[in-house]
Write an enzyme that holds these catalytic residues in place. Structure first.
Site, PDB file in Angstrom:
ATOM      1  N   ALA A  35       0.839  -1.200   0.000  1.00 42.81           N
ATOM      2  CA  ALA A  35       0.000   0.000   0.000  1.00 42.81           C
ATOM      3  C   ALA A  35       0.876   1.254   0.000  1.00 42.81           C
ATOM      4  O   ALA A  35       1.837   1.348   0.750  1.00 42.81           O
ATOM      5  CB  ALA A  35      -0.910   0.007   1.223  1.00 42.81           C
ATOM      6  N   ASP A  36       0.533   2.205  -0.870  1.00 39.80           N
ATOM      7  CA  ASP A  36       1.209   3.499  -0.826  1.00 39.80           C
ATOM      8  C   ASP A  36       0.315   4.469  -0.053  1.00 39.80           C
ATOM      9  O   ASP A  36      -0.743   4.090   0.446  1.00 39.80           O
ATOM     10  CB  ASP A  36       1.532   4.003  -2.236  1.00 39.80           C
ATOM     11  CG  ASP A  36       0.302   4.189  -3.109  1.00 39.80           C
ATOM     12  OD1 ASP A  36      -0.833   4.235  -2.579  1.00 39.80           O
ATOM     13  OD2 ASP A  36       0.465   4.300  -4.337  1.00 39.80           O
ATOM     14  N   SER A  37       0.734   5.712   0.052  1.00 43.09           N
ATOM     15  CA  SER A  37      -0.016   6.664   0.877  1.00 43.09           C
ATOM     16  C   SER A  37      -1.439   6.881   0.366  1.00 43.09           C
ATOM     17  O   SER A  37      -2.377   6.980   1.155  1.00 43.09           O
ATOM     18  CB  SER A  37       0.729   7.994   0.983  1.00 43.09           C
ATOM     19  OG  SER A  37       0.957   8.540  -0.296  1.00 43.09           O
ATOM     20  N   ALA A  39      -3.258   4.697  -1.334  1.00 47.01           N
ATOM     21  CA  ALA A  39      -4.007   3.467  -1.046  1.00 47.01           C
ATOM     22  C   ALA A  39      -4.403   3.409   0.424  1.00 47.01           C
ATOM     23  O   ALA A  39      -5.513   2.973   0.754  1.00 47.01           O
ATOM     24  CB  ALA A  39      -3.179   2.244  -1.428  1.00 47.01           C
TER      25      ALA A  39
END
Length: 77
Positions: A35-37, A39
């Site tokens: 997960a990125d920011s 997401a």
């Protein structure tokens, strides 16, 4: 559907390329599930909607693992 099952389903649906079998309690949302920011923000918003709760930013930042999210939601709902 249990809180755990619902959280896992949301994570698997929101994170591309993640199978629900990979969404285990000890999995890190960032390191293990990718997960990125953006997401993470989408996950929080989806959980707020699904469980009809508000998750403040400080609490959201503490959600490192799948289990962190599950336990937080159990306490709030």
């Amino acid at each position: 559907m249990s809180v755990e099952a619902k959280v896992k389903k949301i994570i698997a649906e929101k994170l591309q390329g993640v199978d629900i079998e990979d969404v285990i309690p000890e999995a890190s949302l960032v390191d293990d599930l990718g997960a990125d920011s953006l997401a993470l923000v989408e996950l929080i918003m989806s959980m707020e909607e699904a469980f009809d709760i508000d998750i403040d930013d400080d609490d959201a930042e503490k959600m490192i693992t799948v289990n962190d999210a599950i336990e937080y939601i159990r306490k709030k709902s």
